[in-house]
Enzyme design. Structure first.
Site, PDB file in Angstrom:
ATOM      1  N   HIS A  25       0.826  -1.206   0.000  1.00 26.05           N
ATOM      2  CA  HIS A  25       0.000   0.000   0.000  1.00 26.05           C
ATOM      3  C   HIS A  25       0.860   1.256   0.000  1.00 26.05           C
ATOM      4  O   HIS A  25       1.926   1.289   0.627  1.00 26.05           O
ATOM      5  CB  HIS A  25      -0.881   0.048   1.249  1.00 26.05           C
ATOM      6  CG  HIS A  25      -2.056  -0.875   1.210  1.00 26.05           C
ATOM      7  ND1 HIS A  25      -3.223  -0.612   1.907  1.00 26.05           N
ATOM      8  CD2 HIS A  25      -2.272  -2.045   0.566  1.00 26.05           C
ATOM      9  CE1 HIS A  25      -4.085  -1.588   1.690  1.00 26.05           C
ATOM     10  NE2 HIS A  25      -3.529  -2.485   0.891  1.00 26.05           N
ATOM     11  N   TYR A 147      -9.156  -8.431   9.931  1.00 23.81           N
ATOM     12  CA  TYR A 147      -8.494  -8.548   8.627  1.00 23.81           C
ATOM     13  C   TYR A 147      -7.011  -8.252   8.825  1.00 23.81           C
ATOM     14  O   TYR A 147      -6.607  -7.092   8.930  1.00 23.81           O
ATOM     15  CB  TYR A 147      -9.145  -7.552   7.666  1.00 23.81           C
ATOM     16  CG  TYR A 147      -8.824  -7.736   6.197  1.00 23.81           C
ATOM     17  CD1 TYR A 147      -7.747  -8.492   5.769  1.00 23.81           C
ATOM     18  CD2 TYR A 147      -9.613  -7.127   5.230  1.00 23.81           C
ATOM     19  CE1 TYR A 147      -7.471  -8.649   4.426  1.00 23.81           C
ATOM     20  CE2 TYR A 147      -9.353  -7.275   3.880  1.00 23.81           C
ATOM     21  CZ  TYR A 147      -8.276  -8.031   3.477  1.00 23.81           C
ATOM     22  OH  TYR A 147      -8.001  -8.176   2.154  1.00 23.81           O
ATOM     23  N   LYS A 193      -4.473 -11.753   4.902  1.00 19.06           N
ATOM     24  CA  LYS A 193      -4.104 -11.418   3.524  1.00 19.06           C
ATOM     25  C   LYS A 193      -2.765 -12.060   3.221  1.00 19.06           C
ATOM     26  O   LYS A 193      -1.789 -11.860   3.956  1.00 19.06           O
ATOM     27  CB  LYS A 193      -4.021  -9.887   3.392  1.00 19.06           C
ATOM     28  CG  LYS A 193      -3.447  -9.370   2.094  1.00 19.06           C
ATOM     29  CD  LYS A 193      -4.250  -9.779   0.883  1.00 19.06           C
ATOM     30  CE  LYS A 193      -5.678  -9.271   0.941  1.00 19.06           C
ATOM     31  NZ  LYS A 193      -6.525  -9.725  -0.157  1.00 19.06           N
ATOM     32  N   PRO A 223      -4.653 -15.302  -0.790  1.00 19.13           N
ATOM     33  CA  PRO A 223      -3.441 -14.962  -1.564  1.00 19.13           C
ATOM     34  C   PRO A 223      -3.719 -14.110  -2.804  1.00 19.13           C
ATOM     35  O   PRO A 223      -2.797 -13.900  -3.614  1.00 19.13           O
ATOM     36  CB  PRO A 223      -2.880 -16.331  -1.956  1.00 19.13           C
ATOM     37  CG  PRO A 223      -3.654 -17.360  -1.185  1.00 19.13           C
ATOM     38  CD  PRO A 223      -4.978 -16.726  -0.907  1.00 19.13           C
ATOM     39  N   ASN A 224      -4.942 -13.654  -2.988  1.00 21.02           N
ATOM     40  CA  ASN A 224      -5.284 -12.803  -4.143  1.00 21.02           C
ATOM     41  C   ASN A 224      -4.813 -13.398  -5.475  1.00 21.02           C
ATOM     42  O   ASN A 224      -4.235 -12.705  -6.325  1.00 21.02           O
ATOM     43  CB  ASN A 224      -4.717 -11.386  -3.983  1.00 21.02           C
ATOM     44  CG  ASN A 224      -5.664 -10.467  -3.217  1.00 21.02           C
ATOM     45  OD1 ASN A 224      -5.281  -9.894  -2.202  1.00 21.02           O
ATOM     46  ND2 ASN A 224      -6.895 -10.338  -3.679  1.00 21.02           N
ATOM     47  N   HIS A 321     -16.612  -8.307   0.560  1.00 19.35           N
ATOM     48  CA  HIS A 321     -15.233  -7.896   0.320  1.00 19.35           C
ATOM     49  C   HIS A 321     -15.068  -6.423   0.695  1.00 19.35           C
ATOM     50  O   HIS A 321     -16.037  -5.667   0.718  1.00 19.35           O
ATOM     51  CB  HIS A 321     -14.944  -8.082  -1.175  1.00 19.35           C
ATOM     52  CG  HIS A 321     -13.767  -7.329  -1.681  1.00 19.35           C
ATOM     53  ND1 HIS A 321     -13.873  -6.122  -2.352  1.00 19.35           N
ATOM     54  CD2 HIS A 321     -12.444  -7.610  -1.621  1.00 19.35           C
ATOM     55  CE1 HIS A 321     -12.667  -5.709  -2.681  1.00 19.35           C
ATOM     56  NE2 HIS A 321     -11.785  -6.587  -2.253  1.00 19.35           N
ATOM     57  N   SER A 322     -13.825  -6.037   0.977  1.00 21.40           N
ATOM     58  CA  SER A 322     -13.585  -4.617   1.279  1.00 21.40           C
ATOM     59  C   SER A 322     -12.236  -4.160   0.736  1.00 21.40           C
ATOM     60  O   SER A 322     -11.298  -4.945   0.595  1.00 21.40           O
ATOM     61  CB  SER A 322     -13.623  -4.431   2.800  1.00 21.40           C
ATOM     62  OG  SER A 322     -12.521  -3.724   3.292  1.00 21.40           O
ATOM     63  N   ASN A 323     -12.172  -2.871   0.396  1.00 22.13           N
ATOM     64  CA  ASN A 323     -10.899  -2.174   0.175  1.00 22.13           C
ATOM     65  C   ASN A 323     -10.775  -1.123   1.271  1.00 22.13           C
ATOM     66  O   ASN A 323     -11.676  -0.992   2.103  1.00 22.13           O
ATOM     67  CB  ASN A 323     -10.895  -1.494  -1.203  1.00 22.13           C
ATOM     68  CG  ASN A 323     -10.597  -2.478  -2.327  1.00 22.13           C
ATOM     69  OD1 ASN A 323     -11.375  -2.630  -3.254  1.00 22.13           O
ATOM     70  ND2 ASN A 323      -9.467  -3.143  -2.246  1.00 22.13           N
ATOM     71  N   HIS A 350     -11.520  -3.150   6.025  1.00 25.65           N
ATOM     72  CA  HIS A 350     -10.195  -2.583   6.314  1.00 25.65           C
ATOM     73  C   HIS A 350     -10.306  -1.515   7.415  1.00 25.65           C
ATOM     74  O   HIS A 350      -9.292  -0.910   7.766  1.00 25.65           O
ATOM     75  CB  HIS A 350      -9.620  -1.885   5.067  1.00 25.65           C
ATOM     76  CG  HIS A 350      -9.095  -2.799   3.996  1.00 25.65           C
ATOM     77  ND1 HIS A 350      -9.827  -3.790   3.429  1.00 25.65           N
ATOM     78  CD2 HIS A 350      -7.882  -2.826   3.367  1.00 25.65           C
ATOM     79  CE1 HIS A 350      -9.095  -4.401   2.494  1.00 25.65           C
ATOM     80  NE2 HIS A 350      -7.913  -3.830   2.439  1.00 25.65           N
TER      81      HIS A 350
END
Ligand code: GKR
Ligand code: MG
Length: 425
Positions: A25, A147, A193, A223-224, A321-323, A350
């Site tokens: 990030h 998270y 994550k 693991p995206n 889901h979240s950002n 998040h």
């Protein structure tokens, strides 16, 4: 009732050096805050992505909404489609991890951003909580999960003091991070994550440490899509029994279908099912068993309800889901999740990662108690803007220099040879 004015304010807030599959990030996360004002004095609020391509659509929409009845959601949809058709699509370096900011999602995400504000305005004018416009609450509070992220102690180019979380790399540090989150917010479920440069073996060791420290907490790892099918299978063997679900271990509907077929583990996604077309293809392949909805790109709160109904029809679980986001998004997520009867898992957020002095709503950060966000009886989303804070975070947006999330470029500041590779392991 007619819309008199629309404001879209970009903001930036501090963001921790959190590691993920793309990189890390940046020191600031971007959002846009939407205000829709009616001619009889009501205000509806929304929150969406703040990346330049999304922001340009939201800002271009403003004039076209003046004069529209805030109950006319079909009128809103038509105007969004019109505006997007006249703009050049942009590309976004963070788009894969923030699927809603991908150019192909422009109509869905601009519609979502304004739909929430329109529904907030409608509900305020009717004097009822927004959830009542979604058919009413089936639960009064919505569970969220802790998270966890691997993280460095501070940014390589930190413009501010290190955060209070410290480094989060070793299994002990990850357990400590979980403990802090659980002590402060009462979360019952834990998500880690993964897909970072630390590698799958290290990440699985952290899952093992979490399992030992929290023997009864449902655990997930995400693991995206950064592990190959072979790695996903190998890691499933090591930790399968520890997981409540396995989130996006590998890329693609076919890869996910193979991992499920060969392990029987429930797979969740916010990457391979991001619209109704992918949903249809996924059902045919049995790629995923849980869809993580996100109203920011699924087309708003009502389309999120349709998605949940589809999940029910096809025997799939549903969660969220979240950002990186602030309280308007959290409350919109809470209202829609409260109206989804088949919400089967604690939602992602998040929110704990955002600093207490960086909220744009009056009263500061929303409380998360016993791992849940509660509805209130207040009309609409029940939130009022703090204009001083909005101006401060807008000032921060103007001065921070970031206009589009790019976790790859940020990682290249640590390692100039860092490249996007999917899957990396
Ligand atoms: O914030 O680094 C991150 C996350 O990886 C985020 O971008 C993802 O969209 O949290 C998300 C996920 O569940 O994939
Ligand atoms: Mg995910």
């Amino acid at each position: 009732m007619k819309i008199k004015q629309v404001r879209v304010t970009p903001i930036a807030f501090r963001d921790a050096p959190l590691l993920n599959a793309s990189g890390i990030h940046e020191p600031y996360a971007l959002r846009s805050i939407i205000e829709v004002e009616s001619d009889n004095g009501y205000l509806g609020l929304g929150e969406s992505y703040g990346d330049a391509p999304v922001l340009s659509v939201l800002q271009a929409m403003r004039e076209s909404l003046v004069g529209l009845d805030p109950f006319d959601l079909n009128g809103l949809r038509a105007r969004v489609a019109n505006t997007v058709a006249t703009l050049q699509p942009g590309c976004n370096g963070g788009a894969e991890l923030a699927p809603g900011s991908h150019p192909s999602k422009q109509v869905a995400n601009a519609y979502s951003a304004f739909e929430v504000a329109f529904l907030d305005l409608q509900a305020r004018a009717l004097g009822m909580p927004l959830v009542d416009l979604l058919g009413g609450a089936v639960r009064q509070s919505v569970p969220f999960s802790a998270y966890l992220f691997f993280k460095y102690a501070e940014h390589v180019d930190s413009p501010y003091a290190p955060d209070r979380w410290g480094e989060g790399i070793s299994p002990e540090q990850i357990v400590a991070q979980a403990r802090t989150m659980i002590d402060e917010y009462g979360f019952q479920s834990i998500k880690l994550k993964a897909g970072t440069l630390l590698g799958p073996e290290h990440e699985v060791a952290c899952i093992k440490a979490l399992r030992q420290a929290f023997p009864h907490a449902p655990l997930r790892i995400d693991p995206n899509g950064n592990w190959s099918v072979a790695t996903s299978l190998r890691m499933a063997e090591l930790m399968g029994d520890d997981l409540q679900y396995y989130e996006d271990p590998c890329p693609g509907l076919d890869g996910m279908a193979e991992v499920h077929r060969r392990t029987g583990i429930a797979l969740a996604t916010n990457m391979v099912v991001t619209d109704f077309d992918e949903f249809r293809r996924s059902v045919a392949l049995n790629s995923v068993q849980i869809v993580l909805a996100d109203h920011h790109y699924w087309g708003g709160l009502r389309d999120t309800q349709i998605l949940a109904r589809m999940c029910d029809t096809f025997g799939l679980g549903v969660s969220m889901h979240s950002n990186s986001h602030l309280g308007i998004s959290l409350m919109a997520m809470t209202h829609v999740a409260a109206a989804v009867p088949n919400l089967s898992y604690a939602c992602d957020t998040h929110y704990p990662w955002q600093e207490p002095d960086e909220e744009v709503i009056k009263g500061g950060k929303l409380p998360i108690v016993d791992g849940c966000v509660a509805l209130t009886d207040a009309p609409g989303l029940g939130l009022e803007l703090d204009y001083q804070q909005l101006a401060r975070l807008n000032e921060q947006y103007l001065s921070c220099g970031i206009r589009q999330r790019n976790d790859v470029i940020q990682m290249q500041k640590y390692d100039p040879d860092w490249k996007v590779m999917k899957p990396r392991f």
